[in-house]
Motif scaffolding. Structure first.
Motif, short mmCIF file in Angstrom:
data_model
loop_
_atom_site.label_atom_id
_atom_site.label_comp_id
_atom_site.label_asym_id
_atom_site.label_seq_id
_atom_site.Cartn_x
_atom_site.Cartn_y
_atom_site.Cartn_z
N CYS A 1 4.55 14.79 1.83
CA CYS A 1 5.11 13.50 1.43
C CYS A 1 4.73 13.22 -0.02
O CYS A 1 3.74 13.73 -0.52
CB CYS A 1 4.55 12.38 2.31
N SER A 2 5.50 12.38 -0.63
CA SER A 2 5.22 11.95 -1.99
C SER A 2 3.97 11.07 -2.00
O SER A 2 3.65 10.39 -1.02
CB SER A 2 6.41 11.15 -2.52
N LEU A 3 3.27 11.08 -3.12
CA LEU A 3 2.11 10.20 -3.27
C LEU A 3 2.49 8.73 -3.17
O LEU A 3 1.71 7.90 -2.74
CB LEU A 3 1.43 10.46 -4.62
N GLU A 4 3.72 8.41 -3.57
CA GLU A 4 4.18 7.03 -3.62
C GLU A 4 4.88 6.58 -2.34
O GLU A 4 5.52 5.54 -2.32
CB GLU A 4 5.13 6.86 -4.81
N MET B 1 0.83 -1.18 0.00
CA MET B 1 0.00 0.00 0.00
C MET B 1 0.88 1.25 0.00
O MET B 1 2.00 1.23 0.48
CB MET B 1 -0.92 0.02 1.22
N ARG B 2 0.28 2.30 -0.50
CA ARG B 2 0.96 3.60 -0.55
C ARG B 2 0.13 4.62 0.21
O ARG B 2 -1.04 4.41 0.49
CB ARG B 2 1.12 4.04 -2.00
N LEU B 3 0.76 5.73 0.53
CA LEU B 3 0.08 6.79 1.28
C LEU B 3 -1.12 7.34 0.52
O LEU B 3 -2.13 7.68 1.11
CB LEU B 3 1.08 7.90 1.60
N CYS B 4 -1.04 7.38 -0.80
CA CYS B 4 -2.15 7.92 -1.60
C CYS B 4 -3.37 7.00 -1.61
O CYS B 4 -4.44 7.41 -2.04
CB CYS B 4 -1.69 8.22 -3.02
N ASP B 5 -3.24 5.77 -1.12
CA ASP B 5 -4.36 4.84 -1.06
C ASP B 5 -5.29 5.12 0.12
O ASP B 5 -6.40 4.61 0.17
CB ASP B 5 -3.87 3.40 -0.98
N LEU B 6 -4.83 5.92 1.09
CA LEU B 6 -5.66 6.25 2.25
C LEU B 6 -6.48 7.52 1.98
O LEU B 6 -6.03 8.40 1.26
CB LEU B 6 -4.76 6.48 3.48
N PRO B 7 -7.65 7.63 2.57
CA PRO B 7 -8.48 8.83 2.36
C PRO B 7 -8.02 9.99 3.23
O PRO B 7 -7.30 9.81 4.21
CB PRO B 7 -9.87 8.36 2.79
N VAL B 8 -8.46 11.19 2.88
CA VAL B 8 -8.20 12.36 3.71
C VAL B 8 -8.86 12.15 5.06
O VAL B 8 -9.99 11.68 5.16
CB VAL B 8 -8.76 13.63 3.03
N GLY B 9 -8.13 12.45 6.13
CA GLY B 9 -8.63 12.24 7.48
C GLY B 9 -8.13 10.96 8.13
O GLY B 9 -8.33 10.76 9.33
N ALA B 10 -7.48 10.09 7.36
CA ALA B 10 -6.98 8.83 7.91
C ALA B 10 -5.86 9.10 8.90
O ALA B 10 -5.01 9.95 8.68
CB ALA B 10 -6.48 7.93 6.79
N ARG B 11 -5.86 8.40 10.00
CA ARG B 11 -4.82 8.52 11.03
C ARG B 11 -3.65 7.62 10.68
O ARG B 11 -3.84 6.48 10.23
CB ARG B 11 -5.36 8.10 12.39
N VAL B 12 -2.44 8.12 10.90
CA VAL B 12 -1.22 7.37 10.65
C VAL B 12 -0.24 7.64 11.78
O VAL B 12 -0.34 8.63 12.49
CB VAL B 12 -0.57 7.75 9.30
N LEU B 13 0.72 6.75 11.94
CA LEU B 13 1.86 6.98 12.82
C LEU B 13 3.03 7.34 11.93
O LEU B 13 3.32 6.64 10.96
CB LEU B 13 2.18 5.75 13.66
N VAL B 14 3.72 8.45 12.26
CA VAL B 14 4.75 9.00 11.39
C VAL B 14 6.10 8.97 12.11
O VAL B 14 6.20 9.42 13.25
CB VAL B 14 4.42 10.45 10.99
N ARG B 15 7.12 8.47 11.42
CA ARG B 15 8.47 8.48 11.96
C ARG B 15 9.05 9.87 11.77
O ARG B 15 9.14 10.38 10.66
CB ARG B 15 9.34 7.45 11.23
N CYS B 16 9.43 10.54 12.88
CA CYS B 16 10.12 11.82 12.83
C CYS B 16 11.59 11.58 13.13
O CYS B 16 12.03 10.45 13.15
CB CYS B 16 9.48 12.78 13.83
N ARG B 17 12.36 12.60 13.37
CA ARG B 17 13.79 12.43 13.57
C ARG B 17 14.13 11.45 14.68
O ARG B 17 14.89 10.52 14.49
CB ARG B 17 14.44 13.76 13.86
#
Length: 80
Positions: free
Chosen positions: A49-52, A1-17
């Motif tokens: 982020c990139s769509l891919e 799956m890619r980030l562009c497959d999720l809808p607007v409003g979807a919750r994600v966990l994001v790796r920061c520094r």
């Protein structure tokens, strides 16, 4: 799956520094996706982020980034 497959409003966990943070998809453009990321201080900031951008999953949680999130998940202020 890619980030562009999720809808607007979807919750994600994001790796920061240094840690993992909670975030949500706030906008989808033709060439990028904008994430709103929640800071431990109570503020938010945006990251493009990139769509891919690839997603990985831990159960049903979508993760943006590499590594194990449980050890370095940020602690949020519990007063809010």
């Amino acid at each position: 799956m890619r980030l562009c497959d999720l809808p607007v409003g979807a919750r994600v966990l994001v790796r920061c520094r240094l840690d993992w943070r909670s975030g949500a998809i706030s906008a989808t453009r033709e060439d990028k996706i904008v994430l709103t990321i929640y800071s431990p201080s109570g503020r938010t900031y945006r990251k493009s982020c990139s769509l891919e951008t690839p997603l990985t999953y831990d159960g049903s949680l979508p993760l943006v980034g590499e590594g194990t999130w449980r050890e370095t998940f940020v602690k949020y202020d519990v007063r809010w």
